[in-house]
Design an enzyme around this catalytic site. Structure first.
Site, PDB file in Angstrom:
ATOM      1  N   ARG A  65       0.832  -1.203   0.000  1.00 42.93           N
ATOM      2  CA  ARG A  65       0.000   0.000   0.000  1.00 42.93           C
ATOM      3  C   ARG A  65       0.874   1.265   0.000  1.00 42.93           C
ATOM      4  O   ARG A  65       0.522   2.277  -0.574  1.00 42.93           O
ATOM      5  CB  ARG A  65      -0.963  -0.016   1.203  1.00 42.93           C
ATOM      6  N   TYR A 117     -17.088  16.576 -15.139  1.00 43.64           N
ATOM      7  CA  TYR A 117     -17.582  15.194 -15.172  1.00 43.64           C
ATOM      8  C   TYR A 117     -18.588  14.974 -14.016  1.00 43.64           C
ATOM      9  O   TYR A 117     -18.324  15.391 -12.878  1.00 43.64           O
ATOM     10  CB  TYR A 117     -16.390  14.237 -15.084  1.00 43.64           C
ATOM     11  N   ASP A 189      -7.882  18.543 -14.574  1.00 43.87           N
ATOM     12  CA  ASP A 189      -8.155  17.188 -15.024  1.00 43.87           C
ATOM     13  C   ASP A 189      -7.816  17.137 -16.520  1.00 43.87           C
ATOM     14  O   ASP A 189      -8.499  17.738 -17.344  1.00 43.87           O
ATOM     15  CB  ASP A 189      -9.635  16.858 -14.773  1.00 43.87           C
ATOM     16  N   LYS A 214      -9.270   6.061 -19.136  1.00 39.32           N
ATOM     17  CA  LYS A 214      -9.596   6.560 -20.482  1.00 39.32           C
ATOM     18  C   LYS A 214      -8.401   6.370 -21.420  1.00 39.32           C
ATOM     19  O   LYS A 214      -7.912   5.273 -21.551  1.00 39.32           O
ATOM     20  CB  LYS A 214     -10.057   8.012 -20.386  1.00 39.32           C
TER      21      LYS A 214
HETATM   22  N1  PLP Z   1     -12.388  12.800 -15.083  1.00 42.60           N
HETATM   23  C1  PLP Z   1     -13.030  12.766 -16.259  1.00 42.60           C
HETATM   24  C2  PLP Z   1     -12.878  13.908 -17.211  1.00 42.60           C
HETATM   25  C3  PLP Z   1     -13.847  11.675 -16.590  1.00 42.60           C
HETATM   26  O1  PLP Z   1     -14.504  11.669 -17.761  1.00 42.60           O
HETATM   27  C4  PLP Z   1     -13.977  10.619 -15.644  1.00 42.60           C
HETATM   28  C5  PLP Z   1     -14.830   9.458 -15.942  1.00 42.60           C
HETATM   29  O2  PLP Z   1     -15.533   9.412 -16.916  1.00 42.60           O
HETATM   30  C6  PLP Z   1     -13.288  10.706 -14.431  1.00 42.60           C
HETATM   31  C7  PLP Z   1     -12.498  11.797 -14.183  1.00 42.60           C
HETATM   32  C8  PLP Z   1     -13.426   9.627 -13.399  1.00 42.60           C
HETATM   33  O3  PLP Z   1     -12.621   8.545 -13.704  1.00 42.60           O
HETATM   34  P1  PLP Z   1     -12.928   7.037 -13.241  1.00 42.60           P
HETATM   35  O4  PLP Z   1     -14.150   6.608 -13.965  1.00 42.60           O
HETATM   36  O5  PLP Z   1     -11.671   6.326 -13.622  1.00 42.60           O
HETATM   37  O6  PLP Z   1     -13.117   7.078 -11.761  1.00 42.60           O
END
Ligand code: PLP
Length: 398
Positions: A65, A117, A189, A214
Protein backbone atom coordinates in the site's frame (compact mmCIF):
# COMPACT_ATOMS: atom_id res chain seq x y z
CA UNK A 1 54.74 34.41 -28.99
CA UNK A 2 55.49 32.45 -25.83
CA UNK A 3 53.85 29.18 -25.05
CA UNK A 4 52.20 30.98 -22.10
CA UNK A 5 50.13 33.16 -24.43
CA UNK A 6 48.66 30.18 -26.24
CA UNK A 7 45.35 29.42 -24.69
CA UNK A 8 43.87 25.99 -25.21
CA UNK A 9 40.61 26.08 -27.12
CA UNK A 10 37.79 25.37 -24.74
CA UNK A 11 35.28 22.92 -26.10
CA UNK A 12 31.88 23.64 -24.68
CA UNK A 13 30.31 20.37 -23.62
CA UNK A 14 27.41 19.61 -25.93
CA UNK A 15 24.16 20.18 -24.02
CA UNK A 16 22.68 16.79 -23.25
CA UNK A 17 19.44 16.40 -25.16
CA UNK A 18 16.61 15.09 -23.00
CA UNK A 19 14.93 11.96 -24.41
CA UNK A 20 11.86 12.74 -26.52
CA UNK A 21 8.24 12.16 -25.49
CA UNK A 22 7.77 8.83 -27.32
CA UNK A 23 11.07 7.51 -25.95
CA UNK A 24 9.98 8.40 -22.43
CA UNK A 25 6.55 6.81 -22.97
CA UNK A 26 8.41 3.55 -23.63
CA UNK A 27 11.48 3.75 -21.38
CA UNK A 28 11.04 6.33 -18.59
CA UNK A 29 9.65 3.93 -15.98
CA UNK A 30 12.10 1.06 -15.97
CA UNK A 31 14.98 -0.80 -17.66
CA UNK A 32 14.98 -4.53 -18.47
CA UNK A 33 14.79 -6.59 -15.30
CA UNK A 34 18.41 -7.17 -14.15
CA UNK A 35 18.27 -10.86 -13.12
CA UNK A 36 16.80 -12.42 -16.30
CA UNK A 37 16.91 -9.48 -18.73
CA UNK A 38 13.14 -9.64 -19.16
CA UNK A 39 12.32 -6.68 -21.39
CA UNK A 40 8.82 -6.40 -19.99
CA UNK A 41 8.69 -5.74 -16.25
CA UNK A 42 7.50 -8.61 -14.08
CA UNK A 43 4.14 -8.29 -12.39
CA UNK A 44 5.03 -8.29 -8.69
CA UNK A 45 2.10 -10.07 -7.10
CA UNK A 46 3.10 -9.44 -3.53
CA UNK A 47 1.52 -7.56 -0.68
CA UNK A 48 4.69 -7.30 1.38
CA UNK A 49 8.50 -7.29 1.15
CA UNK A 50 11.22 -9.04 3.13
CA UNK A 51 13.27 -6.70 5.32
CA UNK A 52 17.05 -6.80 4.93
CA UNK A 53 17.31 -6.71 8.71
CA UNK A 54 15.14 -5.25 11.45
CA UNK A 55 14.45 -1.60 10.64
CA UNK A 56 16.07 -1.85 7.19
CA UNK A 57 13.88 -1.99 4.11
CA UNK A 58 15.09 -2.47 0.55
CA UNK A 59 14.73 0.91 -1.17
CA UNK A 60 11.74 1.86 0.97
CA UNK A 61 9.67 -1.20 -0.01
CA UNK A 62 7.88 -2.26 3.15
CA UNK A 63 4.23 -2.94 2.26
CA UNK A 64 2.43 -2.68 -1.09
CA UNK A 65 0.00 0.00 0.00
CA UNK A 66 2.94 2.35 0.71
CA UNK A 67 5.15 1.51 -2.26
CA UNK A 68 5.00 -1.12 -4.96
CA UNK A 69 7.41 -1.70 -7.87
CA UNK A 70 4.75 -1.80 -10.62
CA UNK A 71 3.21 1.37 -9.23
CA UNK A 72 6.58 3.10 -9.04
CA UNK A 73 7.22 2.29 -12.73
CA UNK A 74 3.87 3.70 -13.77
CA UNK A 75 4.13 6.79 -11.57
CA UNK A 76 7.61 7.58 -12.92
CA UNK A 77 6.40 7.26 -16.51
CA UNK A 78 3.30 9.44 -16.14
CA UNK A 79 5.27 12.07 -14.17
CA UNK A 80 7.83 12.18 -16.97
CA UNK A 81 5.17 12.50 -19.71
CA UNK A 82 3.39 15.34 -17.91
CA UNK A 83 6.74 17.07 -17.29
CA UNK A 84 6.28 16.74 -13.52
CA UNK A 85 8.58 15.40 -10.82
CA UNK A 86 6.19 13.25 -8.81
CA UNK A 87 3.09 11.12 -9.43
CA UNK A 88 0.79 8.94 -7.34
CA UNK A 89 -1.57 6.32 -8.78
CA UNK A 90 -5.03 5.52 -7.42
CA UNK A 91 -7.73 2.90 -7.83
CA UNK A 92 -9.82 5.13 -10.16
CA UNK A 93 -9.93 8.61 -11.61
CA UNK A 94 -12.45 9.63 -8.98
CA UNK A 95 -10.10 8.34 -6.25
CA UNK A 96 -7.38 10.56 -7.77
CA UNK A 97 -9.73 13.58 -7.63
CA UNK A 98 -10.61 12.68 -4.01
CA UNK A 99 -6.91 12.52 -3.12
CA UNK A 100 -6.35 16.01 -4.55
CA UNK A 101 -9.30 17.34 -2.57
CA UNK A 102 -7.73 15.68 0.49
CA UNK A 103 -5.09 18.42 0.30
CA UNK A 104 -7.76 20.82 1.61
CA UNK A 105 -9.29 21.36 5.04
CA UNK A 106 -12.90 21.92 6.13
CA UNK A 107 -13.81 25.55 5.53
CA UNK A 108 -11.53 25.86 2.52
CA UNK A 109 -13.15 27.27 -0.60
CA UNK A 110 -12.78 25.75 -4.08
CA UNK A 111 -13.73 27.32 -7.38
CA UNK A 112 -14.55 24.63 -9.93
CA UNK A 113 -15.25 24.99 -13.61
CA UNK A 114 -18.84 24.51 -14.72
CA UNK A 115 -19.82 21.35 -16.59
CA UNK A 116 -17.27 18.99 -15.05
CA UNK A 117 -17.58 15.19 -15.17
CA UNK A 118 -20.77 14.13 -13.34
CA UNK A 119 -18.90 11.77 -10.98
CA UNK A 120 -16.58 14.60 -9.89
CA UNK A 121 -19.62 16.83 -9.35
CA UNK A 122 -21.23 14.07 -7.25
CA UNK A 123 -18.05 13.72 -5.14
CA UNK A 124 -17.96 17.47 -4.61
CA UNK A 125 -21.66 17.89 -3.81
CA UNK A 126 -22.58 14.68 -1.97
CA UNK A 127 -19.38 13.93 -0.08
CA UNK A 128 -17.05 16.92 0.18
CA UNK A 129 -19.62 19.65 0.77
CA UNK A 130 -20.99 17.62 3.69
CA UNK A 131 -17.48 17.46 5.12
CA UNK A 132 -17.15 21.21 5.23
CA UNK A 133 -15.57 22.05 1.89
CA UNK A 134 -17.07 25.20 0.39
CA UNK A 135 -17.51 24.73 -3.38
CA UNK A 136 -18.48 27.27 -6.00
CA UNK A 137 -18.85 26.82 -9.76
CA UNK A 138 -17.87 29.50 -12.23
CA UNK A 139 -17.48 29.90 -15.96
CA UNK A 140 -13.69 29.93 -15.76
CA UNK A 141 -13.41 30.19 -19.53
CA UNK A 142 -13.40 33.89 -18.53
CA UNK A 143 -10.54 34.19 -16.02
CA UNK A 144 -12.05 37.41 -14.56
CA UNK A 145 -14.91 35.25 -13.20
CA UNK A 146 -12.45 33.49 -10.89
CA UNK A 147 -11.58 36.50 -8.81
CA UNK A 148 -15.27 37.39 -8.72
CA UNK A 149 -16.09 33.98 -7.21
CA UNK A 150 -13.23 34.05 -4.69
CA UNK A 151 -13.57 34.37 -0.91
CA UNK A 152 -10.86 34.91 1.73
CA UNK A 153 -10.85 31.10 2.20
CA UNK A 154 -10.29 30.20 -1.47
CA UNK A 155 -7.51 27.63 -1.72
CA UNK A 156 -7.95 25.91 -5.07
CA UNK A 157 -9.23 26.36 -8.62
CA UNK A 158 -10.29 23.04 -10.14
CA UNK A 159 -10.82 22.77 -13.88
CA UNK A 160 -11.36 20.39 -16.75
CA UNK A 161 -10.24 21.59 -20.16
CA UNK A 162 -12.00 20.64 -22.33
CA UNK A 163 -14.98 20.11 -20.04
CA UNK A 164 -17.07 16.96 -20.11
CA UNK A 165 -19.32 16.90 -22.18
CA UNK A 166 -19.58 20.46 -23.56
CA UNK A 167 -15.91 20.68 -24.56
CA UNK A 168 -15.48 24.21 -23.27
CA UNK A 169 -11.87 25.24 -22.92
CA UNK A 170 -10.14 27.07 -20.15
CA UNK A 171 -7.16 29.32 -20.80
CA UNK A 172 -4.87 27.41 -18.45
CA UNK A 173 -2.02 29.90 -18.57
CA UNK A 174 -4.33 32.82 -17.72
CA UNK A 175 -6.02 30.90 -14.88
CA UNK A 176 -2.72 29.74 -13.44
CA UNK A 177 -1.50 33.35 -13.43
CA UNK A 178 -4.48 34.32 -11.24
CA UNK A 179 -3.84 31.28 -9.00
CA UNK A 180 -0.17 32.16 -8.57
CA UNK A 181 -1.01 35.75 -7.70
CA UNK A 182 -3.22 34.54 -4.84
CA UNK A 183 -1.11 31.46 -3.98
CA UNK A 184 -4.05 29.13 -4.73
CA UNK A 185 -3.57 25.59 -5.95
CA UNK A 186 -4.57 25.04 -9.55
CA UNK A 187 -5.69 21.50 -10.37
CA UNK A 188 -6.48 20.41 -13.93
CA UNK A 189 -8.15 17.19 -15.02
CA UNK A 190 -6.23 16.41 -18.22
CA UNK A 191 -8.06 13.15 -18.99
CA UNK A 192 -9.54 14.26 -22.33
CA UNK A 193 -6.34 15.64 -23.83
CA UNK A 194 -3.57 13.43 -22.39
CA UNK A 195 0.00 14.77 -22.15
CA UNK A 196 0.42 14.00 -25.86
CA UNK A 197 -1.66 17.10 -26.63
CA UNK A 198 -1.69 19.21 -23.48
CA UNK A 199 0.81 19.60 -20.62
CA UNK A 200 -0.78 21.83 -17.98
CA UNK A 201 2.30 21.89 -15.69
CA UNK A 202 4.21 23.67 -18.46
CA UNK A 203 1.48 26.34 -18.43
CA UNK A 204 1.93 27.03 -14.72
CA UNK A 205 -0.66 24.60 -13.30
CA UNK A 206 0.28 22.99 -9.95
CA UNK A 207 -1.56 19.64 -10.09
CA UNK A 208 -2.59 17.41 -13.02
CA UNK A 209 -5.16 14.63 -12.66
CA UNK A 210 -5.98 11.74 -14.99
CA UNK A 211 -8.51 9.02 -15.11
CA UNK A 212 -6.14 6.39 -16.56
CA UNK A 213 -9.31 4.43 -17.33
CA UNK A 214 -9.60 6.56 -20.48
CA UNK A 215 -6.91 7.29 -23.09
CA UNK A 216 -3.84 6.56 -20.93
CA UNK A 217 -4.82 2.92 -20.62
CA UNK A 218 -6.87 3.13 -23.79
CA UNK A 219 -8.10 -0.46 -24.00
CA UNK A 220 -11.21 -0.28 -21.78
CA UNK A 221 -9.84 -3.04 -19.55
CA UNK A 222 -8.67 -1.19 -16.43
CA UNK A 223 -9.92 1.46 -14.01
CA UNK A 224 -7.40 3.88 -12.48
CA UNK A 225 -6.28 7.41 -11.76
CA UNK A 226 -3.09 9.36 -11.32
CA UNK A 227 -2.02 12.74 -9.91
CA UNK A 228 1.13 14.57 -11.04
CA UNK A 229 2.87 17.56 -9.50
CA UNK A 230 6.34 19.08 -9.31
CA UNK A 231 5.90 20.28 -5.74
CA UNK A 232 7.63 18.05 -3.19
CA UNK A 233 5.38 19.38 -0.44
CA UNK A 234 2.21 18.40 -2.34
CA UNK A 235 3.71 15.09 -3.49
CA UNK A 236 4.67 14.10 0.06
CA UNK A 237 1.16 14.85 1.33
CA UNK A 238 -0.42 12.97 -1.61
CA UNK A 239 1.80 9.97 -0.91
CA UNK A 240 0.83 10.11 2.75
CA UNK A 241 -2.86 10.23 1.75
CA UNK A 242 -2.35 7.39 -0.72
CA UNK A 243 -1.01 5.03 1.93
CA UNK A 244 -3.30 6.29 4.69
CA UNK A 245 -6.58 6.10 2.80
CA UNK A 246 -5.49 3.11 0.72
CA UNK A 247 -7.16 3.62 -2.66
CA UNK A 248 -4.00 2.57 -4.51
CA UNK A 249 -3.90 1.20 -8.05
CA UNK A 250 -3.43 -2.58 -8.10
CA UNK A 251 -0.16 -4.05 -9.45
CA UNK A 252 -1.92 -5.59 -12.46
CA UNK A 253 -3.67 -2.33 -13.35
CA UNK A 254 -0.32 -0.50 -13.05
CA UNK A 255 1.21 -3.10 -15.36
CA UNK A 256 -1.63 -2.72 -17.88
CA UNK A 257 -1.47 1.08 -17.97
CA UNK A 258 2.32 1.04 -18.27
CA UNK A 259 1.99 -1.39 -21.18
CA UNK A 260 -0.57 0.89 -22.82
CA UNK A 261 1.47 4.08 -22.42
CA UNK A 262 4.05 2.72 -24.86
CA UNK A 263 1.55 3.21 -27.69
CA UNK A 264 -0.01 6.41 -26.38
CA UNK A 265 1.54 8.65 -29.05
CA UNK A 266 0.48 6.66 -32.14
CA UNK A 267 -2.90 5.87 -30.55
CA UNK A 268 -3.67 9.54 -29.89
CA UNK A 269 -2.60 10.51 -33.40
CA UNK A 270 -4.93 7.90 -34.88
CA UNK A 271 -7.80 8.75 -32.49
CA UNK A 272 -7.54 12.38 -33.49
CA UNK A 273 -7.23 11.68 -37.22
CA UNK A 274 -10.51 9.76 -37.08
CA UNK A 275 -12.14 12.37 -34.84
CA UNK A 276 -11.34 15.25 -37.19
CA UNK A 277 -12.87 13.37 -40.10
CA UNK A 278 -16.04 12.42 -38.17
CA UNK A 279 -16.43 15.96 -36.79
CA UNK A 280 -16.42 17.29 -40.35
CA UNK A 281 -18.85 14.62 -41.46
CA UNK A 282 -21.27 15.37 -38.61
CA UNK A 283 -20.87 19.11 -39.10
CA UNK A 284 -22.02 18.82 -42.67
CA UNK A 285 -24.98 16.52 -41.92
CA UNK A 286 -28.43 18.09 -42.17
CA UNK A 287 -29.87 15.94 -39.33
CA UNK A 288 -27.31 17.22 -36.84
CA UNK A 289 -28.20 20.53 -35.22
CA UNK A 290 -24.76 21.45 -33.85
CA UNK A 291 -21.34 19.85 -33.50
CA UNK A 292 -18.98 20.74 -30.67
CA UNK A 293 -15.35 19.85 -31.39
CA UNK A 294 -12.39 22.14 -30.57
CA UNK A 295 -10.84 21.27 -33.94
CA UNK A 296 -13.70 22.86 -35.89
CA UNK A 297 -13.34 26.52 -36.80
CA UNK A 298 -16.93 26.96 -35.52
CA UNK A 299 -15.85 26.10 -31.94
CA UNK A 300 -15.89 29.44 -30.05
CA UNK A 301 -12.45 28.70 -28.58
CA UNK A 302 -10.85 27.17 -31.65
CA UNK A 303 -7.96 29.65 -31.58
CA UNK A 304 -7.30 28.96 -27.87
CA UNK A 305 -7.33 25.22 -28.65
CA UNK A 306 -4.68 25.78 -31.33
CA UNK A 307 -2.57 27.97 -29.05
CA UNK A 308 -2.81 25.94 -25.87
CA UNK A 309 -2.71 22.34 -27.02
CA UNK A 310 -0.89 20.28 -29.59
CA UNK A 311 -4.13 18.63 -30.73
CA UNK A 312 -7.90 18.72 -30.44
CA UNK A 313 -8.56 15.34 -28.84
CA UNK A 314 -10.96 12.62 -29.92
CA UNK A 315 -14.21 13.50 -28.15
CA UNK A 316 -17.02 15.05 -30.16
CA UNK A 317 -20.35 16.19 -28.77
CA UNK A 318 -23.29 16.84 -31.08
CA UNK A 319 -26.88 17.84 -30.75
CA UNK A 320 -29.68 15.85 -32.31
CA UNK A 321 -32.35 18.19 -31.01
CA UNK A 322 -34.40 15.96 -28.70
CA UNK A 323 -34.32 13.01 -26.34
CA UNK A 324 -36.30 10.87 -28.80
CA UNK A 325 -34.00 11.57 -31.71
CA UNK A 326 -30.89 10.91 -29.58
CA UNK A 327 -32.38 7.61 -28.38
CA UNK A 328 -33.34 6.56 -31.91
CA UNK A 329 -29.87 7.36 -33.18
CA UNK A 330 -28.07 5.58 -30.31
CA UNK A 331 -30.27 2.49 -30.58
CA UNK A 332 -29.67 2.29 -34.34
CA UNK A 333 -25.86 2.12 -34.18
CA UNK A 334 -24.40 -1.20 -35.26
CA UNK A 335 -20.64 -0.74 -34.85
CA UNK A 336 -20.23 2.09 -32.33
CA UNK A 337 -20.94 0.87 -28.82
CA UNK A 338 -23.47 2.53 -26.55
CA UNK A 339 -21.61 2.59 -23.22
CA UNK A 340 -20.28 4.76 -20.42
CA UNK A 341 -16.63 5.80 -20.58
CA UNK A 342 -14.34 7.01 -23.33
CA UNK A 343 -10.78 6.81 -24.59
CA UNK A 344 -10.77 3.14 -25.64
CA UNK A 345 -9.73 1.71 -28.99
CA UNK A 346 -13.41 1.03 -29.71
CA UNK A 347 -15.73 3.92 -30.51
CA UNK A 348 -18.05 4.53 -27.55
CA UNK A 349 -21.14 6.69 -27.69
CA UNK A 350 -23.28 8.00 -24.87
CA UNK A 351 -26.04 10.37 -23.93
CA UNK A 352 -24.36 12.49 -21.20
CA UNK A 353 -27.64 13.82 -19.73
CA UNK A 354 -28.79 10.36 -18.64
CA UNK A 355 -25.43 8.62 -18.31
CA UNK A 356 -22.19 10.36 -17.21
CA UNK A 357 -24.11 13.41 -15.94
CA UNK A 358 -27.19 11.66 -14.58
CA UNK A 359 -26.39 12.93 -11.09
CA UNK A 360 -26.32 16.62 -12.07
CA UNK A 361 -29.71 18.18 -11.15
CA UNK A 362 -32.01 18.74 -14.15
CA UNK A 363 -32.15 22.52 -13.64
CA UNK A 364 -28.36 22.72 -13.53
CA UNK A 365 -28.07 20.59 -16.68
CA UNK A 366 -30.57 22.88 -18.39
CA UNK A 367 -28.64 25.99 -17.32
CA UNK A 368 -25.38 24.53 -18.62
CA UNK A 369 -26.89 23.25 -21.86
CA UNK A 370 -26.47 19.52 -21.20
CA UNK A 371 -29.70 18.62 -22.99
CA UNK A 372 -31.09 15.15 -23.68
CA UNK A 373 -30.53 15.66 -27.39
CA UNK A 374 -26.76 15.75 -26.85
CA UNK A 375 -24.70 12.74 -27.88
CA UNK A 376 -21.02 12.30 -26.98
CA UNK A 377 -18.79 10.17 -29.11
CA UNK A 378 -15.34 8.95 -28.10
CA UNK A 379 -13.79 8.20 -31.46
CA UNK A 380 -11.90 4.91 -31.55
CA UNK A 381 -9.34 3.36 -33.87
CA UNK A 382 -11.60 1.48 -36.27
CA UNK A 383 -11.41 2.27 -40.00
CA UNK A 384 -12.96 5.69 -40.24
CA UNK A 385 -15.02 4.71 -43.32
CA UNK A 386 -16.75 2.05 -41.21
CA UNK A 387 -17.46 4.55 -38.45
CA UNK A 388 -18.81 7.11 -40.89
CA UNK A 389 -21.04 4.49 -42.50
CA UNK A 390 -22.40 3.50 -39.09
CA UNK A 391 -23.16 7.11 -38.10
CA UNK A 392 -24.70 7.70 -41.54
CA UNK A 393 -27.08 4.74 -41.34
CA UNK A 394 -28.14 5.67 -37.77
CA UNK A 395 -28.73 9.31 -38.76
CA UNK A 396 -30.79 8.12 -41.73
CA UNK A 397 -33.28 6.60 -39.25
CA UNK A 398 -34.13 10.06 -37.87
N1 PLP B 1 -12.39 12.80 -15.08
C1 PLP B 1 -13.03 12.77 -16.26
C2 PLP B 1 -12.88 13.91 -17.21
C3 PLP B 1 -13.85 11.67 -16.59
O1 PLP B 1 -14.50 11.67 -17.76
C4 PLP B 1 -13.98 10.62 -15.64
C5 PLP B 1 -14.83 9.46 -15.94
O2 PLP B 1 -15.53 9.41 -16.92
C6 PLP B 1 -13.29 10.71 -14.43
C7 PLP B 1 -12.50 11.80 -14.18
C8 PLP B 1 -13.43 9.63 -13.40
O3 PLP B 1 -12.62 8.54 -13.70
P1 PLP B 1 -12.93 7.04 -13.24
O4 PLP B 1 -14.15 6.61 -13.97
O5 PLP B 1 -11.67 6.33 -13.62
O6 PLP B 1 -13.12 7.08 -11.76
Amino acid sequence: MTSKSIKPVKHKPKPKRAPGFSTRAIHAGYRPEPVTGSVIPPLYLTSTFEMESLGKYRDGYDYSRSKHPNRVMLERTVASLEGGRYASAYASGVAAVAAVMGLLKPGDHVIASESIYGGTYRLFERILRGRGLDLAYADVSRPENIERAATPRTRMVYVESPTNPLLRLVDLRAVSKVCRKHRWLHAVDNTFMTPVSQRPLSLGVSIVIHSTTKFLNGHSDSLGGVVVTSSKRLADWLHFLQKSTGAVLSPFDCWLVLRSLKTLVPRMAAHERNARRLAKFLDGHRKVKRVIYPGLASHPQHSLAKRQAGGFGAIITFDLGSKQRAARFLNSLKLCILAESLGGVETLVSQPATMSHAFVPTAEKKRLGITEGLVRISVGLEDVEDLEEDLQQALAKL
